[in-house]
Design a protein around this motif. Structure first.
Motif, PDB file in Angstrom:
ATOM      1  N   UNK A 163      28.243  -5.290  18.929  1.00  0.00           N
ATOM      2  CA  UNK A 163      28.631  -3.918  19.268  1.00  0.00           C
ATOM      3  C   UNK A 163      27.755  -2.906  18.544  1.00  0.00           C
ATOM      4  N   UNK A 186      31.833   6.667  14.719  1.00  0.00           N
ATOM      5  CA  UNK A 186      33.104   6.043  14.331  1.00  0.00           C
ATOM      6  C   UNK A 186      33.711   5.339  15.542  1.00  0.00           C
ATOM      7  N   UNK A 187      33.979   4.022  15.427  1.00  0.00           N
ATOM      8  CA  UNK A 187      34.700   3.341  16.514  1.00  0.00           C
ATOM      9  C   UNK A 187      36.130   3.893  16.537  1.00  0.00           C
ATOM     10  N   UNK A 188      36.583   4.352  17.674  1.00  0.00           N
ATOM     11  CA  UNK A 188      37.881   5.038  17.735  1.00  0.00           C
ATOM     12  C   UNK A 188      38.865   4.379  18.691  1.00  0.00           C
ATOM     13  N   UNK A 189      38.520   3.189  19.189  1.00  0.00           N
ATOM     14  CA  UNK A 189      39.438   2.498  20.085  1.00  0.00           C
ATOM     15  C   UNK A 189      38.733   2.011  21.334  1.00  0.00           C
ATOM     16  N   UNK A 207      34.561   0.432  24.990  1.00  0.00           N
ATOM     17  CA  UNK A 207      34.710   0.703  23.555  1.00  0.00           C
ATOM     18  C   UNK A 207      34.234   2.138  23.306  1.00  0.00           C
ATOM     19  N   UNK A 280      45.196   2.975  28.739  1.00  0.00           N
ATOM     20  CA  UNK A 280      45.250   1.600  28.209  1.00  0.00           C
ATOM     21  C   UNK A 280      45.879   0.687  29.246  1.00  0.00           C
TER      22      UNK A 280
ATOM     23  N   UNK B 260      42.868   2.175  13.781  1.00  0.00           N
ATOM     24  CA  UNK B 260      41.991   1.988  14.939  1.00  0.00           C
ATOM     25  C   UNK B 260      41.187   3.255  15.196  1.00  0.00           C
ATOM     26  N   UNK B 261      41.846   4.395  15.196  1.00  0.00           N
ATOM     27  CA  UNK B 261      41.145   5.647  15.513  1.00  0.00           C
ATOM     28  C   UNK B 261      40.105   6.022  14.478  1.00  0.00           C
ATOM     29  N   UNK B 263      38.250   3.770  12.865  1.00  0.00           N
ATOM     30  CA  UNK B 263      37.239   2.721  12.788  1.00  0.00           C
ATOM     31  C   UNK B 263      37.485   1.724  11.667  1.00  0.00           C
ATOM     32  N   UNK B 267      36.379  -3.721  15.956  1.00  0.00           N
ATOM     33  CA  UNK B 267      36.504  -3.822  17.413  1.00  0.00           C
ATOM     34  C   UNK B 267      36.274  -5.251  17.912  1.00  0.00           C
ATOM     35  N   UNK B 272      41.988  -7.288  19.375  1.00  0.00           N
ATOM     36  CA  UNK B 272      41.783  -5.834  19.400  1.00  0.00           C
ATOM     37  C   UNK B 272      42.367  -5.188  20.670  1.00  0.00           C
ATOM     38  N   UNK B 276      45.394  -2.330  20.965  1.00  0.00           N
ATOM     39  CA  UNK B 276      45.338  -0.974  21.525  1.00  0.00           C
ATOM     40  C   UNK B 276      46.295  -0.826  22.712  1.00  0.00           C
TER      41      UNK B 276
END
Lengths: 284, 284
Positions: A163, A186-189, A207, A280, B260-261, B263, B267, B272, B276
């Motif tokens: 990723x 920043x990975x946020x979901x 992602x 989701x 999660x939000x 980071x 992921x 994962x 979510x």
């Protein structure tokens, strides 16, 4: 138009129109009955029944399976049943992308209805006057959604690359973002949806990333996929998503998710719960 | 334990054990068959059939209905069928809290299985060494989850007060956060779950907020609901949620959403997508 309309447009499909595609006893995809008919031409690879399509290729070796699948999809490109190949291998999986019994060309994936994975990045700037988002306009020669608006960086996630590495690559190619800056994303979901498209079913996992950019930053497209960039106030982005079809379909969802997480969509909106749940969607 | 275990624990219920509760032809709740039996004692208010319970009180006036419901729940507290009343009116609704045909006492709501609404705020600090979260420990005399860990601010959302005003009130009472500081809280979405609890079914909507606090801030509980506060590195909060039951059950979900939000959950974690999606369970 409304936010919810975009979410609904991304989640339109009729289960009865699709046959399960099984590999090693696990359902990894869903294909149209019409497409399944074409697979009857490969009786060493698929068994096509009324209720399902089963992968029966005798060798269970990863490379052997990939080669067999490649031969099938190449044979289907010739008569135009599959329109083209993209040259990017995608995992065939009903679960996580890290557990795939075999690979398939990205462009062929929807015909088999296997999960797609991608990465979408919202680049934003905070200055004295509030939050602004960098928006891309796709080139006129893109195969899908030419000239539509797009996230600053977005791309498919091929098999065999992590990723973080793929995000760096997409950041560099699509917006000229240097690695050191890209690594601040920043990975946020993730946003999920499943859509009946022209080519077949697309259960998609996007992602999502937020990247706060310095006010001095200017994106520069390196790969020709973007014709221009805009730096828009968040409110203008919100209105464009809410009131128009200018964005590439699934990018609307990534932006709605961003707006919700940054408190820019009112929690008292009558469809607020439908929005947060609609981003989701359970994948088949 | 794992993150997913907490989500599953919050989403355990068996539809077959519950009867729909209808008001004006709309399902607004789900109740245990045993509880429905008790409602047969109020034949002017409810019609109890094998398949559903219908509100049949003749007047459709909002105040009349609330009075009739109050009388029923008070009558059920006497023999201990409903354990207590809380004195906070909650909306009876199968949808948004702003569209409610009537009200019900907060403590009685789960017996009827009507939606609950609350607000949860994660207070965090960024200093040179990374992100830290303020965590509360609930008082020993709390009726539910005494001595458990909790979000910095969390509370139910009664009828008749707006989201922003109720958040200010909870911030002040639970952590001594001044209004000007509370107003910096960012609405970041909502977490939904549905759980079969001792008292009945709880389909719950938790509106979530992030509040970045100055390093000089120290929470002070004003209403006796919290016995102490800790400022923990995010990593310690993550491990405590992942590996223990120290947090009040639904607070785990609010923290997982936060992690999660921001980071802080990989992921690539195998579950994962389950996480979510599990944080946005469809409500019945």
């Amino acid at each position: 138009m409304s936010f919810l309309d975009h979410i609904r447009a991304c989640n339109r499909w009729e289960p009865a129109n699709f046959l399960p595609f099984l590999v090693d006893g696990e359902r990894v995809g869903l294909m149209r009955r019409g497409f399944a008919e074409h697979l009857k031409g490969f009786p060493e690879v698929f068994r096509v029944d009324r209720e399902q399509v089963t992968w029966i290729y005798p060798s269970t070796g990863f490379e052997d399976r990939n080669r067999a699948m490649d031969e099938v999809v190449e044979a289907l490109v010739e008569p135009g049943i599959i329109s083209h190949l993209q040259g990017e291998p995608y995992p065939v999986t009903g679960g996580s992308r890290l557990q795939a019994p075999m690979l398939i060309d990205r462009a062929a994936a929807p015909f088999f209805g296997v999960r797609a994975f991608g990465q979408h990045l919202n680049g934003y700037v905070r200055d004295g006057s509030g939050m602004k988002l960098w928006i891309a306009r796709r080139s006129a020669d893109r195969r899908v959604f030419p000239n539509h608006l797009d996230n600053l960086v977005a791309g498919g996630l091929p098999w065999g690359i992590g990723l973080r590495d793929n995000l760096r690559k997409e950041c560099r190619e699509e917006a000229g973002i240097a690695e050191r800056l890209a690594d601040r994303a920043v990975p946020v979901g993730a946003v999920t949806y499943c859509r009946d498209s022209e080519r077949g079913l697309k259960p998609d996992v996007m992602y999502c990333y937020d990247l706060e950019l310095p006010t001095s930053f200017e994106p520069r497209c390196q790969d020709g996929e973007v014709q221009e960039f805009f730096l828009w106030p968040a409110e203008r982005v919100l209105e464009t998503v809410r009131d128009s079809d200018q964005f590439k379909l699934n990018c609307n969802l990534v932006i709605i998710d961003f707006l919700i997480r940054h408190g820019l969509i009112d929690q008292d909106a009558p469809d607020y719960l439908d929005l947060i749940q609609g981003l989701r969607s359970p994948l088949p």
